[in-house]
Design a protein around this motif. Sequence first.
Motif, PDB file in Angstrom:
ATOM      1  N   GLU A  21     -51.672 -10.849  72.178  1.00 42.17           N
ATOM      2  CA  GLU A  21     -51.281 -10.084  73.362  1.00 42.17           C
ATOM      3  C   GLU A  21     -50.011 -10.647  73.986  1.00 42.17           C
ATOM      4  O   GLU A  21     -49.144  -9.896  74.446  1.00 42.17           O
ATOM      5  CB  GLU A  21     -52.413 -10.083  74.400  1.00 42.17           C
ATOM      6  CG  GLU A  21     -53.681  -9.372  73.954  1.00 42.17           C
ATOM      7  CD  GLU A  21     -54.558 -10.236  73.052  1.00 42.17           C
ATOM      8  OE1 GLU A  21     -54.205 -11.418  72.838  1.00 42.17           O
ATOM      9  OE2 GLU A  21     -55.586  -9.731  72.568  1.00 42.17           O
ATOM     10  N   LYS A  22     -49.876 -11.955  73.996  1.00 40.13           N
ATOM     11  CA  LYS A  22     -48.704 -12.583  74.587  1.00 40.13           C
ATOM     12  C   LYS A  22     -47.460 -12.353  73.717  1.00 40.13           C
ATOM     13  O   LYS A  22     -46.359 -12.126  74.234  1.00 40.13           O
ATOM     14  CB  LYS A  22     -48.951 -14.089  74.762  1.00 40.13           C
ATOM     15  CG  LYS A  22     -47.959 -14.777  75.684  1.00 40.13           C
ATOM     16  CD  LYS A  22     -48.409 -16.195  75.990  1.00 40.13           C
ATOM     17  CE  LYS A  22     -47.466 -16.880  76.981  1.00 40.13           C
ATOM     18  NZ  LYS A  22     -47.489 -16.232  78.298  1.00 40.13           N
ATOM     19  N   ILE A  23     -47.655 -12.397  72.397  1.00 39.11           N
ATOM     20  CA  ILE A  23     -46.541 -12.115  71.483  1.00 39.11           C
ATOM     21  C   ILE A  23     -46.062 -10.683  71.696  1.00 39.11           C
ATOM     22  O   ILE A  23     -44.865 -10.414  71.816  1.00 39.11           O
ATOM     23  CB  ILE A  23     -46.985 -12.297  70.016  1.00 39.11           C
ATOM     24  CG1 ILE A  23     -47.429 -13.738  69.754  1.00 39.11           C
ATOM     25  CG2 ILE A  23     -45.845 -11.929  69.067  1.00 39.11           C
ATOM     26  CD1 ILE A  23     -48.100 -13.929  68.407  1.00 39.11           C
ATOM     27  N   GLU A  24     -47.023  -9.765  71.744  1.00 43.44           N
ATOM     28  CA  GLU A  24     -46.692  -8.347  71.886  1.00 43.44           C
ATOM     29  C   GLU A  24     -45.955  -8.081  73.193  1.00 43.44           C
ATOM     30  O   GLU A  24     -44.959  -7.347  73.225  1.00 43.44           O
ATOM     31  CB  GLU A  24     -47.969  -7.512  71.815  1.00 43.44           C
ATOM     32  CG  GLU A  24     -47.735  -6.021  71.773  1.00 43.44           C
ATOM     33  CD  GLU A  24     -49.012  -5.268  71.481  1.00 43.44           C
ATOM     34  OE1 GLU A  24     -48.921  -4.061  71.217  1.00 43.44           O
ATOM     35  OE2 GLU A  24     -50.092  -5.873  71.511  1.00 43.44           O
ATOM     36  N   ALA A  25     -46.424  -8.696  74.276  1.00 43.22           N
ATOM     37  CA  ALA A  25     -45.790  -8.486  75.578  1.00 43.22           C
ATOM     38  C   ALA A  25     -44.355  -9.021  75.590  1.00 43.22           C
ATOM     39  O   ALA A  25     -43.446  -8.386  76.124  1.00 43.22           O
ATOM     40  CB  ALA A  25     -46.621  -9.166  76.670  1.00 43.22           C
ATOM     41  N   ALA A  26     -44.148 -10.194  74.985  1.00 46.04           N
ATOM     42  CA  ALA A  26     -42.821 -10.799  74.983  1.00 46.04           C
ATOM     43  C   ALA A  26     -41.840  -9.986  74.157  1.00 46.04           C
ATOM     44  O   ALA A  26     -40.692  -9.773  74.557  1.00 46.04           O
ATOM     45  CB  ALA A  26     -42.903 -12.229  74.460  1.00 46.04           C
ATOM     46  N   ILE A  27     -42.295  -9.504  72.990  1.00 43.78           N
ATOM     47  CA  ILE A  27     -41.410  -8.709  72.134  1.00 43.78           C
ATOM     48  C   ILE A  27     -41.088  -7.382  72.808  1.00 43.78           C
ATOM     49  O   ILE A  27     -39.952  -6.895  72.765  1.00 43.78           O
ATOM     50  CB  ILE A  27     -42.057  -8.486  70.758  1.00 43.78           C
ATOM     51  CG1 ILE A  27     -42.101  -9.809  69.984  1.00 43.78           C
ATOM     52  CG2 ILE A  27     -41.271  -7.448  69.953  1.00 43.78           C
ATOM     53  CD1 ILE A  27     -42.795  -9.716  68.644  1.00 43.78           C
ATOM     54  N   SER A  28     -42.089  -6.793  73.448  1.00 44.14           N
ATOM     55  CA  SER A  28     -41.874  -5.533  74.150  1.00 44.14           C
ATOM     56  C   SER A  28     -40.852  -5.704  75.262  1.00 44.14           C
ATOM     57  O   SER A  28     -39.957  -4.874  75.445  1.00 44.14           O
ATOM     58  CB  SER A  28     -43.196  -5.027  74.722  1.00 44.14           C
ATOM     59  OG  SER A  28     -43.004  -3.859  75.479  1.00 44.14           O
ATOM     60  N   GLN A  29     -40.964  -6.798  75.999  1.00 47.23           N
ATOM     61  CA  GLN A  29     -40.017  -7.066  77.085  1.00 47.23           C
ATOM     62  C   GLN A  29     -38.618  -7.297  76.530  1.00 47.23           C
ATOM     63  O   GLN A  29     -37.629  -6.801  77.079  1.00 47.23           O
ATOM     64  CB  GLN A  29     -40.463  -8.281  77.890  1.00 47.23           C
ATOM     65  CG  GLN A  29     -39.552  -8.581  79.091  1.00 47.23           C
ATOM     66  CD  GLN A  29     -40.024  -9.801  79.854  1.00 47.23           C
ATOM     67  OE1 GLN A  29     -40.558 -10.724  79.271  1.00 47.23           O
ATOM     68  NE2 GLN A  29     -39.813  -9.798  81.156  1.00 47.23           N
ATOM     69  N   HIS A  30     -38.546  -8.036  75.441  1.00 44.97           N
ATOM     70  CA  HIS A  30     -37.244  -8.308  74.819  1.00 44.97           C
ATOM     71  C   HIS A  30     -36.589  -7.014  74.353  1.00 44.97           C
ATOM     72  O   HIS A  30     -35.392  -6.793  74.548  1.00 44.97           O
ATOM     73  CB  HIS A  30     -37.427  -9.253  73.628  1.00 44.97           C
ATOM     74  CG  HIS A  30     -36.156  -9.574  72.907  1.00 44.97           C
ATOM     75  ND1 HIS A  30     -36.095  -9.724  71.543  1.00 44.97           N
ATOM     76  CD2 HIS A  30     -34.892  -9.752  73.366  1.00 44.97           C
ATOM     77  CE1 HIS A  30     -34.854  -9.992  71.197  1.00 44.97           C
ATOM     78  NE2 HIS A  30     -34.100 -10.017  72.272  1.00 44.97           N
ATOM     79  N   THR A  31     -37.364  -6.135  73.740  1.00 49.20           N
ATOM     80  CA  THR A  31     -36.833  -4.865  73.253  1.00 49.20           C
ATOM     81  C   THR A  31     -36.344  -4.004  74.409  1.00 49.20           C
ATOM     82  O   THR A  31     -35.311  -3.337  74.334  1.00 49.20           O
ATOM     83  CB  THR A  31     -37.912  -4.108  72.455  1.00 49.20           C
ATOM     84  OG1 THR A  31     -38.350  -4.934  71.370  1.00 49.20           O
ATOM     85  CG2 THR A  31     -37.371  -2.805  71.922  1.00 49.20           C
TER      86      THR A  31
END
Length: 253
Positions: free
Chosen positions: A231-241
């Motif tokens: 969940e943390k990986i997904e949130a960080a990548i989503s924010q970066h994108t």
Amino acid sequence: MRISKESHTSHISQRYNEELEDIRSHLLEMGGLVEKQIQDAIQSLIDGDTRLASEVRQRDKQVNRLQLELDEQCTQILARRQPAASDLRLVLAVIRATSDLERMGDEASKIARATLLLAEEGHSPRGYIEARHLGAHVRQMVQDALNAFARFDTSQALAVLREDDNVDLEYRSATRALVTFMMEDPRSISKVMNIMWVLRSLERVGDHASNLAEIVIYLVEGQDVRYTKTEKIEAAISQHTRLGTRTDEDLEG
């Protein structure tokens, strides 16, 4: 810095471009062989096909050879080219990925060995359906992880990471059912235990597929996400994108 597949084909040296593309394509070749190993190992178990099981065990040497060749290619690039930034990430990602693929090959060989043992002892009264379902599940994870690597696709890599939780649940449910069966029929223990070792190998294949997915995220995003919750990986990548920026703290924890 986030990178794409084209990041490794823009050097002045055409030979350097070719070397980087070679290690990527050879890794995918190794992945294709390992995926077939897993498929054939499961099929040999379901069909009781000792000839196919023996072929799987024999082909494990080819998987090992490909790992050694890729490691040598990567070592030569590190020594001669002294890669930096995204190129270095690609080389390190390939080295890490070959290790996981080789271990998947080992697990396929273990499954084939169980087929040979069951041929000697007699078929297990239970567990083949569970092995077929779990096998199909982890094979899809491996295929998706390799596709993610080929396409530098973090979305597909994240899907693989999420799927690993479902594989773990399926594995635990199957082993509980088989333990209950063995308690009810102790005469079946030896044969059913062979199936349980197969399920364990398949669960490990799923873990290695997840490792490949993490490697894809490292390759594209430049962040080591091992031991980080999905969940943390997904949130960080989503924010970066969304924002086009990301701090190192985004993927910590």
